[in-house]
Design a protein around this motif. Structure first.
Motif, short mmCIF file in Angstrom:
data_model
loop_
_atom_site.label_atom_id
_atom_site.label_comp_id
_atom_site.label_asym_id
_atom_site.label_seq_id
_atom_site.Cartn_x
_atom_site.Cartn_y
_atom_site.Cartn_z
N LYS A 1 -50.59 -46.37 -99.53
CA LYS A 1 -50.21 -46.12 -98.11
C LYS A 1 -48.51 -46.36 -98.21
N SER A 2 -47.78 -45.50 -97.17
CA SER A 2 -46.64 -45.64 -96.79
C SER A 2 -45.54 -45.64 -97.79
N ASN B 1 -45.26 -49.97 -97.22
CA ASN B 1 -44.68 -50.52 -95.93
C ASN B 1 -43.16 -49.61 -95.89
N PRO B 2 -42.89 -48.97 -94.61
CA PRO B 2 -41.55 -48.52 -94.68
C PRO B 2 -40.32 -49.11 -94.96
N ASP C 1 -47.16 -41.37 -94.75
CA ASP C 1 -47.99 -42.71 -94.33
C ASP C 1 -49.42 -42.71 -95.38
#
Length: 535
Positions: free
Chosen positions: A76-77, A167-168, A99
């Protein structure tokens, strides 16, 4: 993403887990896994439409997926740095964020860049993520790359660096680097004219190769040309070379329901290397791959710059086995395959879907499984999309090559899972029992040619018996009804040369490498060309 309830399909279909092959394919590649915080992660790049060429009117989509190779689930992300090279020239270099771990990029190829450094002509469009600071997809809108990207044929190197994941704000300690490749085929168009003055364009797509000496023989019918492989092919595609012959549906010299035979330097390709794709509404496509073994054989006989002689021949009508399916939503389907194909190799099955009015069902989604006589599910396919469950049959017709291990009785379970990129709330299932056996025609045919003829055929292929002597012996066997053929009239011809593939066939038949039917097809070809005369 697929909702959890959809995974109930697992109760219907047996899921087969395949180990991914970390190798290059023409439409993209899969990079081998590396360690990422205890996970084995991999990255794939896929260009759609498959076999896209720079002459297409529709913009291609480059999909980049970052995933856990053990569980086949997306990370993810993810923040990506994407660099695209054509040969040694950098043509794109930018950061993107996604995402769900699957980044889709629309490519708008643009030619006539006057800059020495091509990347300076490339522009990027879309919204930038507030935290990641990279272009990202928002709603239905995806990032766009416009410039000298995929605007030419040849090899493109897609270098992807993972600079952040999960996570960004989370940056990787060290960029995770992946090297992948995408090949853009060269498309050439040849205009041919038939005996009744009709003109048809024949498109040929080839990878890292050039086409010359194109010819169409309507009497056979046969398309032939020479294929010159480039050095880049040896470097990047040493497993096989792929060819696509694209023609209009009303070009009846090559049409659905007839055998297609392909010869490379006189060597006949195996049936599983050839596909006749009739799924497009206006075109038919002959697809075939020339395996590495054939390329090595040619190189051993000739110099590396020797062009390959390719011949595509339209053969006899195919006797199809057919299975009909009906579903509770009033849709129906037909699944067919060539009755002469036997178990032990992949058999192409053609799936055709129809709506309640018996019109082709557009954009249908389906899944299937095959159950053997013991009740075990030995093959299945539920598609590979992350957004929906099922294989997409865009125009209602699609071909699936299925490995049938042995001649036996089987059951095909066919499931309609959705339409227009949406899964149904309820799936629709239909079943059909079928059997794979040796073709009765083939069994009967094997008794037509006496075994002692094999000696003569082998001697001829080795040059011990001359062409004229062999032709005379064949004429005698046909006259005495020892050898049975289906061609009874000779077409006029300007040449009396016997193609090398006919002689090769004779030698292979004498050694038991091909069937008697294939050997007799060569004799029938000689009759059709007037080389062997039959009263």
């Amino acid at each position: 993403m697929i909702e959890k309830w959809i995974l109930g399909i697992c109760a219907i279909l047996f899921l087969v887990t395949f180990s991914p092959a970390y190798a290059q394919h023409h439409s993209g590649s899969l990079a081998p896994p590396v360690d990422f915080d205890g996970l084995k992660v991999a990255l794939s790049t896929i260009l759609t439409p498959v076999d896209y060429s720079s002459s297409e009117t529709k913009n291609p989509n480059l999909s980049i997926r970052f995933f856990d190779s053990d569980t086949n689930t997306n990370i993810k992300s993810v923040t990506y740095r994407v660099q695209i090279f054509h040969e040694d020239n950098l043509v794109a270099n930018e950061y993107f964020f996604d995402d769900d771990g699957k980044l889709d990029l629309e490519i708008k190829p643009k030619t006539d860049c006057q800059e020495k450094e091509l990347w300076k002509c490339t522009k990027y469009y879309g919204e930038k993520h507030a935290i990641a600071g990279a272009y990202y997809a928002r709603g239905e809108s995806i990032p766009v790359i416009q410039g000298p990207v995929f605007d030419k044929s040849g090899q493109y190197n897609v270098k992807v660096s993972i600079v952040g994941a999960t996570n960004p704000k989370t940056m990787t300690v060290k960029d995770i680097l992946f090297d992948t490749f995408v090949s853009i085929p060269q498309q050439e168009i040849f205009q041919i004219k038939t005996a009744n003055a009709q003109e048809f364009p024949i498109k040929i797509k080839s990878y890292d190769s050039e086409i010359s000496n194109f010819n169409f023989d309507e009497t056979t019918p046969k398309i032939s040309y020479e294929l010159q492989l480039s050095d880049k092919h040896v470097q990047h595609h040493d497993d096989h070379t792929k060819q696509l012959i694209i023609m209009q549906k009303d070009f009846l010299s090559f049409k659905q329901g007839y055998d297609i035979e392909v010869f490379v330097e006189g060597v006949k390709l195996q049936n599983e290397l050839i596909e006749f794709d009739s799924s497009a509404p206006t075109e038919n496509i002959i697809k075939f791959s020339i395996p590495k073994e054939e390329l090595v054989t040619v190189e051993n006989k000739h110099s590396s710059d020797h062009p390959l002689k390719v011949e595509i021949v339209s053969g006899d009508a195919i006797n199809l086995h057919n299975m009909d399916f009906n579903f509770e939503n009033d849709f129906s389907a037909s699944v067919s395959w060539d009755s002469k194909l036997e178990a032990g190799k992949k058999i192409p099955f053609t799936f055709s879907f129809f709506d309640e009015n018996r019109n082709p069902a557009e954009n249908i989604l389906f899944a299937y499984s095959i159950i053997d006589s013991s009740g075990k599910e030995m093959w299945s396919n539920i598609g590979d999309s992350q957004e929906h469950l099922g294989i997409l049959a865009q125009h209602g017709v699609i071909q699936e090559s299925i490995l049938i291990p042995t001649n036996d009785k089987y059951q095909l379970k066919l499931i309609l899972t959705g339409q227009n990129s949406q899964n149904f709330a309820e799936f629709f299932t239909s079943k059909y029992d079928f059997e794979i056996t040796q073709s009765p025609q083939e069994e009967e045919f094997t008794t037509q040619v006496p075994s002692w003829i094999k000696n003569n055929a082998g001697w001829w292929s080795e040059g011990i018996v001359g062409d004229q002597e062999f032709v005379q012996s064949i004429q005698f066997l046909i006259k005495e009804k020892i050898l049975s053929v289906t061609v009874t009239e000779s077409a006029p011809t300007e040449t009396k040369d016997i193609p090398i593939w006919v002689k090769n066939n004779a030698g292979w038949w004498s050694e038991g490498l091909i069937s008697e039917r294939d050997f007799v097809k060569g004799i029938e070809f000689l009759i059709s060309q007037g080389i062997v005369r039959v009263n």
